[in-house]
Design a protein around this motif. Structure first.
Motif, PDB file in Angstrom:
ATOM      1  N   ALA A   1       0.820  -1.209   0.000  1.00  0.00           N
ATOM      2  CA  ALA A   1       0.000   0.000   0.000  1.00  0.00           C
ATOM      3  C   ALA A   1       0.858   1.266   0.000  1.00  0.00           C
ATOM      4  CB  ALA A   1      -0.944   0.012   1.207  1.00  0.00           C
ATOM      5  N   PRO A   2       1.490   1.580  -1.144  1.00  0.00           N
ATOM      6  CA  PRO A   2       2.390   2.741  -1.195  1.00  0.00           C
ATOM      7  C   PRO A   2       1.732   4.012  -0.686  1.00  0.00           C
ATOM      8  CG  PRO A   2       2.535   1.480  -3.225  1.00  0.00           C
ATOM      9  CD  PRO A   2       1.391   0.902  -2.432  1.00  0.00           C
ATOM     10  N   ALA A   3       2.515   4.831  -0.005  1.00  0.00           N
ATOM     11  CA  ALA A   3       2.010   6.092   0.531  1.00  0.00           C
ATOM     12  C   ALA A   3       1.639   7.042  -0.605  1.00  0.00           C
ATOM     13  CB  ALA A   3       3.067   6.737   1.426  1.00  0.00           C
ATOM     14  N   ASP A   4       0.650   7.886  -0.351  1.00  0.00           N
ATOM     15  CA  ASP A   4       0.187   8.820  -1.372  1.00  0.00           C
ATOM     16  C   ASP A   4       1.112  10.018  -1.526  1.00  0.00           C
ATOM     17  OD1 ASP A   4      -2.056   7.319  -1.978  1.00  0.00           O
ATOM     18  OD2 ASP A   4      -3.270   8.266  -0.426  1.00  0.00           O
ATOM     19  N   HIS A   5       1.795  10.405  -0.457  1.00  0.00           N
ATOM     20  CA  HIS A   5       2.576  11.638  -0.473  1.00  0.00           C
ATOM     21  C   HIS A   5       4.058  11.321  -0.658  1.00  0.00           C
ATOM     22  CE1 HIS A   5      -1.041  13.665   0.801  1.00  0.00           C
ATOM     23  NE2 HIS A   5      -1.149  12.828   1.812  1.00  0.00           N
ATOM     24  N   THR A   6       4.681  12.022  -1.596  1.00  0.00           N
ATOM     25  CA  THR A   6       6.088  11.764  -1.863  1.00  0.00           C
ATOM     26  C   THR A   6       6.954  13.008  -1.713  1.00  0.00           C
ATOM     27  OG1 THR A   6       5.749  12.146  -4.228  1.00  0.00           O
ATOM     28  CG2 THR A   6       5.597   9.865  -3.455  1.00  0.00           C
ATOM     29  N   SER A   7       6.360  14.179  -1.491  1.00  0.00           N
ATOM     30  CA  SER A   7       7.173  15.385  -1.353  1.00  0.00           C
ATOM     31  C   SER A   7       7.621  15.553   0.092  1.00  0.00           C
ATOM     32  CB  SER A   7       6.386  16.623  -1.789  1.00  0.00           C
ATOM     33  OG  SER A   7       5.458  17.003  -0.793  1.00  0.00           O
ATOM     34  N   HIS A   8       8.785  16.145   0.258  1.00  0.00           N
ATOM     35  CA  HIS A   8       9.294  16.380   1.610  1.00  0.00           C
ATOM     36  C   HIS A   8       8.503  17.474   2.318  1.00  0.00           C
ATOM     37  CE1 HIS A   8      12.523  13.986  -0.140  1.00  0.00           C
ATOM     38  NE2 HIS A   8      12.825  13.668   1.096  1.00  0.00           N
ATOM     39  N   ALA A   9       7.919  18.385   1.559  1.00  0.00           N
ATOM     40  CA  ALA A   9       7.037  19.387   2.160  1.00  0.00           C
ATOM     41  C   ALA A   9       5.824  18.705   2.785  1.00  0.00           C
ATOM     42  CB  ALA A   9       6.603  20.406   1.120  1.00  0.00           C
ATOM     43  N   ALA A  10       5.300  17.678   2.092  1.00  0.00           N
ATOM     44  CA  ALA A  10       4.159  16.931   2.631  1.00  0.00           C
ATOM     45  C   ALA A  10       4.551  16.197   3.909  1.00  0.00           C
ATOM     46  CB  ALA A  10       3.645  15.942   1.596  1.00  0.00           C
ATOM     47  N   LEU A  11       5.773  15.663   3.950  1.00  0.00           N
ATOM     48  CA  LEU A  11       6.238  15.003   5.172  1.00  0.00           C
ATOM     49  C   LEU A  11       6.281  15.987   6.327  1.00  0.00           C
ATOM     50  CD1 LEU A  11       7.486  12.745   6.859  1.00  0.00           C
ATOM     51  CD2 LEU A  11       9.707  13.296   5.832  1.00  0.00           C
ATOM     52  N   CYS A  12       6.830  17.171   6.089  1.00  0.00           N
ATOM     53  CA  CYS A  12       6.901  18.175   7.159  1.00  0.00           C
ATOM     54  C   CYS A  12       5.509  18.583   7.624  1.00  0.00           C
ATOM     55  CB  CYS A  12       7.689  19.396   6.675  1.00  0.00           C
ATOM     56  SG  CYS A  12       9.456  19.068   6.448  1.00  0.00           S
ATOM     57  N   GLU A  13       4.558  18.666   6.700  1.00  0.00           N
ATOM     58  CA  GLU A  13       3.181  19.004   7.068  1.00  0.00           C
ATOM     59  C   GLU A  13       2.574  17.913   7.946  1.00  0.00           C
ATOM     60  OE1 GLU A  13       1.190  19.576   3.381  1.00  0.00           O
ATOM     61  OE2 GLU A  13       2.194  21.480   2.926  1.00  0.00           O
ATOM     62  N   GLN A  14       2.842  16.656   7.598  1.00  0.00           N
ATOM     63  CA  GLN A  14       2.295  15.553   8.389  1.00  0.00           C
ATOM     64  C   GLN A  14       2.941  15.483   9.773  1.00  0.00           C
ATOM     65  OE1 GLN A  14       1.183  11.808   6.183  1.00  0.00           O
ATOM     66  NE2 GLN A  14       2.408  12.783   4.581  1.00  0.00           N
ATOM     67  N   LEU A  15       4.230  15.779   9.848  1.00  0.00           N
ATOM     68  CA  LEU A  15       4.880  15.842  11.155  1.00  0.00           C
ATOM     69  C   LEU A  15       4.274  16.968  11.995  1.00  0.00           C
ATOM     70  CD1 LEU A  15       8.623  15.273  10.188  1.00  0.00           C
ATOM     71  CD2 LEU A  15       7.118  13.670  11.382  1.00  0.00           C
ATOM     72  N   ALA A  16       4.026  18.101  11.359  1.00  0.00           N
ATOM     73  CA  ALA A  16       3.434  19.242  12.079  1.00  0.00           C
ATOM     74  C   ALA A  16       2.050  18.890  12.614  1.00  0.00           C
ATOM     75  CB  ALA A  16       3.348  20.449  11.152  1.00  0.00           C
ATOM     76  N   ALA A  17       1.319  18.065  11.852  1.00  0.00           N
ATOM     77  CA  ALA A  17      -0.018  17.665  12.300  1.00  0.00           C
ATOM     78  C   ALA A  17       0.038  16.842  13.587  1.00  0.00           C
ATOM     79  CB  ALA A  17      -0.717  16.877  11.198  1.00  0.00           C
ATOM     80  N   HIS A  18       1.192  16.254  13.851  1.00  0.00           N
ATOM     81  CA  HIS A  18       1.392  15.473  15.090  1.00  0.00           C
ATOM     82  C   HIS A  18       2.152  16.264  16.158  1.00  0.00           C
ATOM     83  CE1 HIS A  18      -0.314  11.736  13.599  1.00  0.00           C
ATOM     84  NE2 HIS A  18       0.373  11.879  12.482  1.00  0.00           N
ATOM     85  N   GLY A  19       2.310  17.561  15.936  1.00  0.00           N
ATOM     86  CA  GLY A  19       2.903  18.390  16.968  1.00  0.00           C
ATOM     87  C   GLY A  19       4.382  18.666  16.827  1.00  0.00           C
ATOM     88  N   VAL A  20       4.995  18.239  15.699  1.00  0.00           N
ATOM     89  CA  VAL A  20       6.410  18.502  15.467  1.00  0.00           C
ATOM     90  C   VAL A  20       6.534  19.861  14.786  1.00  0.00           C
ATOM     91  CG1 VAL A  20       8.526  17.712  14.357  1.00  0.00           C
ATOM     92  CG2 VAL A  20       6.896  16.045  15.269  1.00  0.00           C
ATOM     93  N   ARG A  21       6.956  20.864  15.526  1.00  0.00           N
ATOM     94  CA  ARG A  21       7.002  22.242  15.045  1.00  0.00           C
ATOM     95  C   ARG A  21       8.364  22.554  14.445  1.00  0.00           C
ATOM     96  NH1 ARG A  21       1.768  22.299  14.767  1.00  0.00           N
ATOM     97  NH2 ARG A  21       0.744  21.997  16.793  1.00  0.00           N
TER      98      ARG A  21
END
Length: 222
Positions: A201-221
Motif C-alpha cells: 500500500a504505497p504512501a500517497d505523499h512523496t514530497s518532503h514538504a508533505a512530510l513536514c506538514e504531516q509531522l506538524a499535524a502530530h505536533g512537530v514544530r
C-alpha cells in the motif's frame, strides 16, 4: 483529556531515507539475469530471521544461494552491488537535520541484518545523523511486530506516545500506532519504485514538504 507532547521522531530507512537507484531487481539482473526477482525473494526470505536477531552469516547463506542459482560472481561483489548500492536521499537527510535543529530527538528504526547495518552506520554516516539507532537485529525484533516498537521506545528512553514514526509501509505504520506511537505513512519514492521494493500500500505523499506538514499535524514544530 491530557495529551502527551511529541519529543522524538523515529525514521525508517529504505523508502524514507534511502533507496537503490533503479531498484533491487535491476541491480541483481547483471548477476542473475531473468531470475533476479526469484533470487531476491529467496534471499530476502533467508535474511528475515537474521533481521529479527537470529544468529548466522548472511554472506555464507547468500553464497550458497548464488551457487543454487548458477551465479558465478563472488558473493562479496553481489552484496556490494545490490544490498550496498543504496543512496541517501539528501532532502530526507535535510528533514532529519531540521527536526533535530528544532529540538526533537531524531532516531533510526529499520529492519536490517548486521552486514548492511554496518555499511549504513559508517559509509552512509547514520551514526552521526541520528541520536539513537534501532536496528532490528540488535533489538531482537523486526517490524511489523509491535515488540520492535516497544523495544525502540525503550532504547530511546521515551514513552511511545512521545514518538512519531515515519515509514513507507502501511503495516509498519499500523503496528506503531497499536502501541501508542503516532505514525506517518510516507515515502519519497514513486509508486512504481515502491512496488518493485515490495512496499505494501504505497504512501500517497512523496514530497518532503508533505512530510513536514504531516509531522506538524502530530505536533512537530519546524
Amino acid at each position: 483529556m491530557e495529551t502527551t507532547a511529541v519529543r522524538h521522531v523515529l525514521f525508517d530507512a529504505d523508502g524514507v531515507l534511502q533507496h537503490l537507484p533503479g531498484g533491487w531487481y535491476a541491480a541483481a539482473e547483471p548477476f542473475l539475469g531473468d531470475r533476479a526477482e526469484e533470487f531476491l525473494r529467496a534471499a530476502w526470505a533467508k535474511e528475515a530471521p537474521m533481521q529479527a536477531g537470529a544468529d548466522g552469516d548472511y554472506l555464507a547463506i547468500l553464497a550458497d544461494l548464488l551457487e543454487e542459482y548458477d551465479a558465478t560472481a563472488p558473493v562479496e561483489d553481489v552484496y556490494s552491488a545490490v544490498w550496498n548500492r543504496v543512496e541517501v536521499n539528501p532532502e530526507s537527510a535535510d528533514v532529519v537535520r531540521l527536526v533535530r535543529a528544532a529540538g526533537y530527538g531524531v532516531h533510526l528504526g529499520t529492519n536490517q541484518a548486521p552486514h548492511r547495518s554496518t555499511f549504513m552506520r559508517t559509509t552512509l554516516g547514520y551514526d552521526d545523523l541520528f541520536d539513537v539507532s534501532c536496528y532490528s537485529f540488535d533489538l531482537g525484533a523486526a517490524k511489523p511486530e509491535p515488540e520492535f516498537f516497544r523495544r525502540a521506545a525503550a532504547r530511546i528512553g521515551a514513552d511511545p506516545r512521545e514518538i512519531v514514526f515515519v515509514d513507507d509501509k502501511a503495516t509498519n505504520v499500523a503496528s506503531a500506532r497499536s502501541i501508542g506511537m503516532a505514525a506517518v505513512h510516507w515515502t519519497f519514492e514513486s509508486h512504481a519504485e515502491a512496488s518493485v521494493a515490495g512496499t505494501d500500500a504505497p504512501a500517497d505523499h512523496t514530497s518532503h514538504a508533505a512530510l513536514c506538514e504531516q509531522l506538524a499535524a502530530h505536533g512537530v514544530r519546524l
